[in-house]
Design a protein around this motif. Structure first.
Motif, PDB file in Angstrom:
ATOM      1  N   GLY A 164     -13.502   8.614   6.397  1.00 25.88           N
ATOM      2  CA  GLY A 164     -13.354   7.194   6.662  1.00 25.88           C
ATOM      3  C   GLY A 164     -12.021   6.611   6.241  1.00 25.88           C
ATOM      4  N   THR A 165     -11.063   7.449   5.885  1.00 27.37           N
ATOM      5  CA  THR A 165      -9.740   6.974   5.483  1.00 27.37           C
ATOM      6  C   THR A 165      -8.763   7.108   6.651  1.00 27.37           C
ATOM      7  OG1 THR A 165      -9.145   9.168   4.665  1.00 27.37           O
ATOM      8  CG2 THR A 165     -10.156   7.643   3.099  1.00 27.37           C
ATOM      9  N   ASN A 166      -7.560   6.626   6.433  1.00 19.64           N
ATOM     10  CA  ASN A 166      -6.517   6.731   7.444  1.00 19.64           C
ATOM     11  C   ASN A 166      -5.224   7.182   6.769  1.00 19.64           C
ATOM     12  OD1 ASN A 166      -5.179   6.587   9.906  1.00 19.64           O
ATOM     13  ND2 ASN A 166      -4.726   4.394   9.679  1.00 19.64           N
ATOM     14  N   TYR A 167      -5.237   8.401   6.260  1.00 14.95           N
ATOM     15  CA  TYR A 167      -4.114   8.916   5.494  1.00 14.95           C
ATOM     16  C   TYR A 167      -3.263   9.874   6.332  1.00 14.95           C
ATOM     17  CZ  TYR A 167      -6.860   7.345   1.441  1.00 14.95           C
ATOM     18  OH  TYR A 167      -7.583   6.613   0.565  1.00 14.95           O
ATOM     19  N   THR A 168      -1.971   9.901   5.993  1.00 16.31           N
ATOM     20  CA  THR A 168      -1.060  10.920   6.526  1.00 16.31           C
ATOM     21  C   THR A 168      -0.720  11.842   5.363  1.00 16.31           C
ATOM     22  OG1 THR A 168      -0.130   9.361   8.123  1.00 16.31           O
ATOM     23  CG2 THR A 168       1.129  11.352   7.678  1.00 16.31           C
ATOM     24  N   THR A 169      -1.288  13.027   5.367  1.00 18.15           N
ATOM     25  CA  THR A 169      -1.253  13.884   4.171  1.00 18.15           C
ATOM     26  C   THR A 169      -0.418  15.151   4.340  1.00 18.15           C
ATOM     27  OG1 THR A 169      -3.279  15.012   4.892  1.00 18.15           O
ATOM     28  CG2 THR A 169      -3.525  13.060   3.495  1.00 18.15           C
ATOM     29  N   ASP A 170       0.386  15.220   5.397  1.00 10.90           N
ATOM     30  CA  ASP A 170       1.098  16.471   5.663  1.00 10.90           C
ATOM     31  C   ASP A 170       2.407  16.610   4.887  1.00 10.90           C
ATOM     32  OD1 ASP A 170       2.208  14.390   7.040  1.00 10.90           O
ATOM     33  OD2 ASP A 170       2.723  15.563   8.824  1.00 10.90           O
ATOM     34  N   THR A 171       2.752  15.613   4.051  1.00  7.80           N
ATOM     35  CA  THR A 171       4.028  15.682   3.324  1.00  7.80           C
ATOM     36  C   THR A 171       3.916  15.264   1.862  1.00  7.80           C
ATOM     37  OG1 THR A 171       4.585  13.434   4.048  1.00  7.80           O
ATOM     38  CG2 THR A 171       5.416  15.264   5.398  1.00  7.80           C
ATOM     39  N   TYR A 172       2.729  14.903   1.393  1.00  6.69           N
ATOM     40  CA  TYR A 172       2.628  14.303   0.061  1.00  6.69           C
ATOM     41  C   TYR A 172       3.151  15.222  -1.041  1.00  6.69           C
ATOM     42  CZ  TYR A 172      -1.453  17.156  -1.084  1.00  6.69           C
ATOM     43  OH  TYR A 172      -2.276  18.212  -1.360  1.00  6.69           O
ATOM     44  N   TYR A 173       2.829  16.518  -0.977  1.00  4.17           N
ATOM     45  CA  TYR A 173       3.257  17.428  -2.044  1.00  4.17           C
ATOM     46  C   TYR A 173       4.773  17.606  -2.025  1.00  4.17           C
ATOM     47  CZ  TYR A 173       3.673  21.509  -5.038  1.00  4.17           C
ATOM     48  OH  TYR A 173       4.034  22.364  -6.052  1.00  4.17           O
ATOM     49  N   THR A 174       5.330  17.776  -0.854  1.00  3.51           N
ATOM     50  CA  THR A 174       6.782  17.945  -0.731  1.00  3.51           C
ATOM     51  C   THR A 174       7.510  16.724  -1.255  1.00  3.51           C
ATOM     52  OG1 THR A 174       6.483  19.346   1.225  1.00  3.51           O
ATOM     53  CG2 THR A 174       8.671  18.405   0.873  1.00  3.51           C
TER      54      THR A 174
END
Length: 242
Positions: A164-174
């Protein structure tokens, strides 16, 4: 063309301020973008509770944890450092090898020391917050999730939005790894800056003391080289250069 002698320490300090200016962007931009990607929520100290091997609940933390580092680097590192780069650059254009002894020193030592302490606190907050977030992800191994590293959450197979979220998580660690590295480098740069400022203060003080005690005319009593009480009193009255 005459050879121009520059104050090397002044040049080095200008370069360090320029480095702080660049590092301010390297800290604030990745952290700010990560915050935006997570719906305007701070990822540092984010709480992750695994229910089973495939399901976890993520709870964001207070935005102050991210805003503190972002605003510090924008207004402290970027704007202040830019002003100091201009100030040192202007001083160097004077082409005076003794210009460093004519510049203010003590006010900038105090400001830079304060910046160093605050950046150290901010760096600790970023590192600890990043670690707590990653520890939450890695705790999924206890539920059989087989999480190898904190960067696993960036993989396309991890669909954070199914909850139910709307996150863009493909770069957070970098991005957070860049922020963490940049903030600690920034702390080291500011520490060196404070050290150079103290060295400058000591040099200016010695130079001023030498100029004040230099007597251009020979003494009428040249045979008497002993220090009188008046000499000692004058020595105590010398004001340090700032």
């Amino acid at each position: 063309m005459p050879f121009i002698v520059l104050d090397i320490q002044l040049v080095v300090q200008g370069i360090l301020y320029l480095a702080s200016f660049v590092l301010g962007f390297a800290v604030s931009i990745p952290l700010g973008v990560t915050t935006i990607n997570f719906g305007g929520q701070c990822i540092l100290y984010g709480d992750i509770k695994w229910q089973n091997a495939t399901f976890f609940k993520y709870t964001p933390t207070d935005m102050h944890n991210c805003n503190f580092a972002i605003y510090l680097n924008v207004f402290g590192c970027i704007f202040y450092s830019l002003g100091m780069v201009i100030y040192h650059g202007y001083a160097l254009t004077r082409k005076d090898p003794n210009i460093g002894s004519q510049m203010w020193v003590m006010p900038f030592i105090l400001v830079n020391a304060l910046m160093t302490v605050i950046i150290f606190i901010s760096s600790c907050m970023i590192s600890v917050g990043f670690k707590e977030f990653c520890d939450g992800l890695l705790s999924g191994n206890e539920k059989g999730a087989h999480v190898k590293s904190c960067a696993d959450g960036q993989k396309p197979s991890w669909n954070w939005n199914k909850y139910g979220t709307n996150y863009t998580t493909d770069t957070y660690y970098t991005y957070l790894a860049v922020t963490q590295t940049a903030t600690w480098i920034s702390f080291l740069v500011w520490s060196v800056q404070v050290t150079l400022g103290i060295i400058r203060f000591i040099r200016n003080r010695r130079l001023r003391s030498k100029d004040q005690f230099h007597d251009p005319s020979p003494s009428m009593n040249s045979s008497d080289n002993s220090k009188t009480p008046e000499d000692l009193e004058n020595f105590a009255s010398v004001q340090p250069s700032a």
